[in-house]
Design a protein around this motif. Structure first.
Motif, mmCIF file in Angstrom:
data_model
loop_
_atom_site.group_PDB
_atom_site.id
_atom_site.type_symbol
_atom_site.label_atom_id
_atom_site.label_comp_id
_atom_site.label_asym_id
_atom_site.label_seq_id
_atom_site.Cartn_x
_atom_site.Cartn_y
_atom_site.Cartn_z
ATOM 1 N N PRO A 32 0.797 -1.235 0.000
ATOM 2 C CA PRO A 32 0.000 0.000 0.000
ATOM 3 C C PRO A 32 0.831 1.288 0.000
ATOM 4 O O PRO A 32 0.530 2.211 -0.773
ATOM 5 N N PRO A 33 1.884 1.408 0.841
ATOM 6 C CA PRO A 33 2.663 2.651 0.781
ATOM 7 C C PRO A 33 3.350 2.873 -0.568
ATOM 8 O O PRO A 33 3.472 4.006 -1.026
ATOM 9 N N LEU A 34 3.789 1.783 -1.199
ATOM 10 C CA LEU A 34 4.439 1.927 -2.505
ATOM 11 C C LEU A 34 3.444 2.412 -3.558
ATOM 12 O O LEU A 34 3.767 3.269 -4.386
ATOM 13 N N VAL A 35 2.223 1.872 -3.537
ATOM 14 C CA VAL A 35 1.196 2.315 -4.485
ATOM 15 C C VAL A 35 0.836 3.774 -4.230
ATOM 16 O O VAL A 35 0.678 4.575 -5.167
ATOM 17 N N ALA A 36 0.732 4.137 -2.961
ATOM 18 C CA ALA A 36 0.421 5.532 -2.624
ATOM 19 C C ALA A 36 1.535 6.472 -3.095
ATOM 20 O O ALA A 36 1.284 7.600 -3.534
ATOM 21 N N SER A 57 1.588 8.255 -6.545
ATOM 22 C CA SER A 57 0.834 9.510 -6.738
ATOM 23 C C SER A 57 1.516 10.700 -6.075
ATOM 24 O O SER A 57 0.924 11.778 -5.956
ATOM 25 N N SER A 58 2.772 10.532 -5.637
ATOM 26 C CA SER A 58 3.499 11.623 -4.984
ATOM 27 C C SER A 58 3.628 12.823 -5.913
ATOM 28 O O SER A 58 3.654 12.693 -7.147
ATOM 29 N N GLU A 59 3.750 13.997 -5.319
ATOM 30 C CA GLU A 59 3.948 15.211 -6.117
ATOM 31 C C GLU A 59 5.409 15.373 -6.545
ATOM 32 O O GLU A 59 5.747 16.277 -7.307
#
Length: 639
Positions: A498-502, A505-507
């Motif tokens: 989950p953290p990798l998928v999130a 979408s990083s800016e």
């Protein structure tokens, strides 16, 4: 009514009755103002007198009197200006223009008292400063008294009054500050520091005025162009310099916030002066000595934050600042220990310095210091500083093996239980630098279940964005550098998907790419285990959003298409691992999650977006889109 209030009101009444010959009444009022008495009672008494019209009476006398009487009224105004609540009424009454005119008086006493009155009335009083700005229509220089009265040959107390007005009138007022600087105020300040060093009171007043000027953005360029900077530094070299050490250090600390001034200071003898101040006070426990050590070491660190300062003071490992910093690592004074670590961290911003520092054995010294303070949460500032230095030392590729061999990885992990997020942030930074390009180190961390559980927890720390981002970057780096099935399975077991998928979408472009690379490696290696958490983490929606967003950069589009192609390709080329898995899927008792994830991608509109991207202006994007579509079209034909 208090006794003080009754006395001053009687005096004001007498002043009105004897308005034709007010000298004796003025003398009584002045004597009343000058005697020692309770400050609160005096303020209340004066406020009552002002309410009864005292300022109007004084104004009438000022405009219809001889010089001797006028000087007494101005002296009274100088005393009244000490009371905050009376300053604005003095401006409203119209005293400012009259006082400005008296600055040009040939009578030194008159001009001195006018300086005092203006300085006191304008102290923390914008209304007064604005009045000066508006009425000084001929551009009267605020330091005109110095020039008119004979410059440095004038009595010091008179000059001090001139600096009082320069300080109080210009402070925080951009318009007046600009006029003063344009008129040569910095040159005047420079002159008086050079010629009045033996008069401590006057020189301190001048330094205080300099302090007011350097708080202004307006003065920055002028200050760096003047000789005032070197004059202040040279003050530390004089036999009288010890008296001014604290004031000068405070000034230079403020000045060092400006990069251009910081670089100029690095070229002076200042660093040697600071070393000498520290050496003289080292081992002394009195508050004054400790304060001087703190200020001198703080200023050294500020100078080191500039590239010129770090280069000059390192001097190929032979500079006095560097040599002393190494000694301070083992000093009993915690201030000097901290200064040493911060200095080393700043020296380590240069790759060549880093190599020399490692060769000099600095890493081992830092680790010993960390071990000796590891159990003290109160030393978190020191922990933070040591980790910052180690991170910088770990950046050059040639240093990484040496740091790992020295035991940096094992030692910094002693802080893994820290609850201080600033320390955790630096810890994660050190680890990420250490594993970059170091497969063994990445495997050591990535296969440690206890550490990985902790790491994933940091990836979800909402209250500290830095820890969250650095944690996820380390997670991605472990996947990239470890490239191990065991490591990737550990990431999945510890809920690292989950953290990798999130992170996709990083800016931040770098973080997006790191996440996409890590997920691509996982999909190509252990998709069977990763498919469910990828599906639950809404990977399909994330991919669709990125590809469909017109502002997504070409590099991200290519890497996202590569991830999508890899995932789909891995499903089409793989088969269930065991006969039991096949039977369960056929019996409907289990779901083929990878195939389900692939079908989700194929029916989500992503292929349609890819077709649009096949006409993208960037060739690399077109190629990536067509490569993905080839897999999709082949699958359609097979069916």
């Amino acid at each position: 009514m208090s006794e003080e209030t009754e006395d001053i009101l009687n005096m004001v009444e007498s002043l009105r009755v004897t308005s034709d010959e007010p000298e004796k009444c003025l003398d009584r009022i002045l004597k009343f103002l000058l005697i020692e008495q309770d400050e609160e009672d005096l303020d209340q008494a004066l406020e009552a007198a002002v309410e009864k019209g005292m300022l109007g009476d004084l104004y009438d006398i000022m405009t219809h009197t001889s010089n001797g009487t006028l000087c007494k009224v101005i002296q009274i105004l100088a005393e009244l200006g000490k009371t905050e609540s009376i300053r604005e009424p003095c401006v409203i009454q119209g005293f400012i223009p009259i006082l400005l005119q008296q600055l040009k008086s040939d009578d030194i006493t008159m001009a001195t008292q006018a300086c005092r009155a203006l300085g006191n009335i304008c102290f923390e009083n914008d209304l007064g400063r604005n009045a000066v700005d508006e009425n000084d229509f001929k551009g009267i220089l605020l330091f005109l008294p110095f020039q008119t009265w004979g410059g440095r040959h004038t009595a010091p107390q008179t000059i001090a009054c001139g600096f009082l007005i320069l300080l109080n009138v210009t402070n925080t007022h951009d318009g007046l500050m600009q006029k003063a600087v344009d008129g040569g105020a910095l040159d005047v300040l420079d002159e008086y520091i050079r010629y009045h060093q033996e008069d401590h009171g006057l020189c301190n007043m001048v330094l205080l005025t300099v302090g007011s000027f350097i708080d202004s953005e307006i003065c920055r360029q002028k200050f760096s162009e003047s000789s005032l900077l070197s004059t202040i530094v040279r003050l530390l070299d004089t036999h009288a310099g010890e008296v001014y050490q604290e004031t000068v250090l405070d000034l230079l600390i403020n000045l060092s916030e400006w990069d251009e001034v910081k670089d100029l200071l690095a070229e002076t003898s200042l660093s040697n002066n600071l070393i000498q101040i520290i050496q003289v006070n080292q081992g002394k426990l009195d508050p004054e000595s400790q304060q001087l050590i703190k200020m001198a070491s703080d200023l050294l660190i500020l100078l080191l934050t500039g590239d010129k300062g770090a280069e000059a003071m390192f001097a190929n490992g032979e500079g006095p600042v560097f040599v002393e910093s190494v000694k301070w690592l083992e000093d009993e004074d915690s201030r000097l220990q901290m200064a040493a670590v911060l200095a080393i961290g700043n020296f380590a911003r240069n790759d060549n310095h880093c190599q020399r520092l490692v060769e000099e054995g600095i890493v081992e010294q830092l680790l010993e210091l960390l071990k000796s303070h590891r159990d003290h949460e109160a030393d978190m500032t020191l922990h933070h500083a040591i980790l910052s230095a180690l991170r910088n030392l770990a950046i050059p590729a040639r240093n990484k093996p040496a740091l790992l061999m020295a035991g940096v990885l094992e030692t910094v992990l002693l802080l893994m239980s820290s609850e201080t997020m600033a320390v955790v942030f630096k810890l994660l930074g050190v680890l990420r630098m250490l594993v970059d390009g170091q497969e063994t180190a990445a495997l050591q961390l990535g296969t440690d279940r206890l550490f990985m559980d902790r790491l994933v927890g940091w990836c979800e720390v909402d209250e500290h964005a830095g820890v969250q981002g650095e944690g996820t970057r380390l997670l991605a780096s472990l996947v990239k550098n470890g490239r191990s099935v065991e490591l990737m399975r550990n990431v999945i077991k510890c809920q690292g998907i989950p953290p990798l998928v999130a992170m996709v979408s990083s800016e931040h472009l770098v973080m997006q790419n790191e996440a996409l690379v890590a997920l691509t490696l996982i999909c190509s290696t252990v998709l069977d285990e990763a498919a469910l958490p990828l599906k639950q983490s809404e990977l399909t929606e994330t991919i669709s959003s990125l590809l469909g967003n017109k502002s997504t950069l070409p590099e991200i589009l290519c890497n996202t298409l590569t991830l999508t192609k890899t995932l789909c390709n891995a499903v089409s080329q793989s088969s269930p691992n065991t006969l039991s898995c096949k039977l369960l899927v056929c019996a409907g008792r289990a779901t083929d999650i990878p195939q389900s994830l692939r079908d989700e991608i194929m029916t989500s509109g992503i292929p349609d977006i890819a077709r649009q991207l096949s006409s993208h202006e960037e060739e690399k994007v077109r190629e990536a889109a067509n490569t993905f579509l080839a897999i999709f079209d082949d699958t359609t034909l097979e069916r």
